[in-house]
Design a protein around this motif. Structure first.
Motif, PDB file in Angstrom:
ATOM      1  N   THR A 266      93.216  35.610  63.091  1.00 52.56           N
ATOM      2  CA  THR A 266      93.068  34.347  62.368  1.00 52.56           C
ATOM      3  C   THR A 266      94.356  33.882  61.689  1.00 52.56           C
ATOM      4  OG1 THR A 266      92.314  35.520  60.391  1.00 52.56           O
ATOM      5  CG2 THR A 266      90.612  34.762  61.932  1.00 52.56           C
TER       6      THR A 266
ATOM      7  N   ASP B 214      91.524  31.427  68.199  1.00 49.73           N
ATOM      8  CA  ASP B 214      90.949  30.127  67.855  1.00 49.73           C
ATOM      9  C   ASP B 214      91.961  29.353  67.018  1.00 49.73           C
ATOM     10  OD1 ASP B 214      89.485  27.941  66.961  1.00 49.73           O
ATOM     11  OD2 ASP B 214      87.625  29.089  66.759  1.00 49.73           O
TER      12      ASP B 214
ATOM     13  N   SER C 180      91.404  28.271  63.272  1.00 48.51           N
ATOM     14  CA  SER C 180      91.543  29.166  62.125  1.00 48.51           C
ATOM     15  C   SER C 180      92.870  28.953  61.396  1.00 48.51           C
ATOM     16  CB  SER C 180      91.410  30.634  62.557  1.00 48.51           C
ATOM     17  OG  SER C 180      92.485  31.031  63.376  1.00 48.51           O
TER      18      SER C 180
ATOM     19  N   VAL D 184      89.214  36.212  54.584  1.00 47.17           N
ATOM     20  CA  VAL D 184      88.752  35.639  55.853  1.00 47.17           C
ATOM     21  C   VAL D 184      87.224  35.641  55.946  1.00 47.17           C
ATOM     22  CG1 VAL D 184      88.805  35.900  58.370  1.00 47.17           C
ATOM     23  CG2 VAL D 184      90.889  36.252  57.030  1.00 47.17           C
TER      24      VAL D 184
ATOM     25  N   TYR E 109      84.524  32.721  57.726  1.00 42.98           N
ATOM     26  CA  TYR E 109      84.061  32.786  59.111  1.00 42.98           C
ATOM     27  C   TYR E 109      82.981  33.813  59.406  1.00 42.98           C
ATOM     28  CZ  TYR E 109      88.452  30.227  59.710  1.00 42.98           C
ATOM     29  OH  TYR E 109      89.461  29.320  59.597  1.00 42.98           O
TER      30      TYR E 109
END
Length: 354
Positions: free
Chosen positions: A127, A164, A167, A45, A49
């Protein structure tokens, strides 16, 4: 943007659901009551991000802990990695931790927040689908032990949850499908209309329709928020959220953490719980078949591992956290949209379905 609230009095917090939330710096910053931030993420991840998020948190001193990816990494050793980083970098009680990742990162970061200097603030940025609909909400934090999943942990609530939807676009299909097991769980345990809606929207969900996904995630989060608000520490009906988990955790522990994804184990666990209900004359076979069909539609397993039978399941289930006074307790679906906690399952019935 959908905004839900988990009502826990002075410890209440918002759950935000929208596209582009990782870019909403003002909203995120409003929940950071500190000068220092430590972001905990993993090596899958973080490259996607982390730098973008750090660049937006210009009002804070930000550092990070990057852990390896995988369920096996939700360990005491990595818990120590986080603790050692915080101590070595002189973080104080005014630090806020941010969990940027899936359920493993959320769980271990939350547990670290609960323990560091007897408790510091943390924020969840889940996410993965599984963490967005389930593990990021409700304050269950933990690490795994070789003898049992999530056996070392604490109930400790975040200050906010930022979901979000964007994601999900970087999420592998297998991980997305694993998250669908937890989604389907909400329909089986207490919301027949939602189960029917899922049956009707399989194609749109698999296509990643943002409107459909937003509604699906909001429904799951609202269901969990309502249950947790009434039973934060699982003294009663919150245990219903463990539908499929008694069998599922046994599979994960026996097979080795990460061999089966959590959602895959829960999917099979729900089917086994439904078969148990059929064997006890509590559930119609037609409902079992509908559950199997919906679970299978997302390429999730419905059969236990071939190397696991009664003898392999039992030691793990005897250590289940729901057990009281040595009695095994199971979450049993009695219809689509209805479930109950039972402690009258006989070894003979268990042996029959396993």
């Amino acid at each position: 943007m959908a905004t839900l609230n988990l009502d826990l009095g002075t410890r209440s917090y918002p759950i935000y659901i929208d596209s582009g939330l990782l870019n909403n710096t003002d909203l995120l910053s409003s929940h950071i009551h500190a000068k220092r931030v430590c972001i905990v993420s993993n090596d899958i991840v973080a490259p996607l991000y982390l730098e973008s998020l750090k660049a937006k948190l210009t009002n804070f001193a930000v550092d990070e802990v990057i852990l390896p990816d995988g369920e096996a990494e939700k360990s005491l050793a990595n818990f120590d990695v986080i603790m050692s980083h915080l101590l070595a970098n002189e973080h104080g009680r005014d630090t806020t931790l941010i969990a940027l990742g899936g359920g493993v990162i959320g769980d271990i970061t939350g547990f670290a927040a609960a323990c560091y200097q007897r408790g510091i603030n943390f924020i969840q940025i889940p996410t993965t689908l599984l963490s967005q609909v389930d593990s990021s909400v409700g304050g269950k934090t933990a690490i795994n032990h070789p003898l049992g999943k999530n056996m070392v942990g604490a109930f400790y609530q975040p200050k906010a949850v930022f979901i979000d939807l964007d994601s999900l676009s970087t999420l592998p299909v297998r991980e997305f499908n694993a998250g669908m097991a937890e989604v389907i769980k909400y329909g089986i345990l207490g919301d027949k209309d939602f189960f029917i809606w899922l049956e009707e929207n399989i194609t749109a969900i698999k296509a990643g329709d943002k409107t459909v996904l937003a509604k699906m995630i909001e429904t799951c989060c609202q269901c969990k928020a309502d249950i947790v608000a009434n039973d934060e520490k699982e003294a009663g009906n919150r245990a219903l959220l463990n539908l499929g988990h008694t069998f599922g955790h046994a599979i994960e522990s026996e097979q080795g953490y990460g061999v089966w994804l959590h959602g895959e184990a829960v999917a099979t666990g729900m089917v086994l719980a439904a078969k148990l209900a059929v064997a006890m004359n509590l559930l119609e076979v037609s409902d079992l078949r509908r559950m199997e069909n919906l679970i299978s539609a997302f390429d999730l397993p419905i059969d236990a591992p071939k190397n696991m039978g009664f003898a392999e399941f039992m030691p793990h289930m005897r250590r289940d956290k729901k057990n009281i006074a040595g009695k095994l307790r199971f979450i049993i679906p009695t219809a689509i949209g209805k479930s109950e906690i039972r402690d009258d399952v006989t070894p003979e019935t268990l042996q029959q379905i396993l």
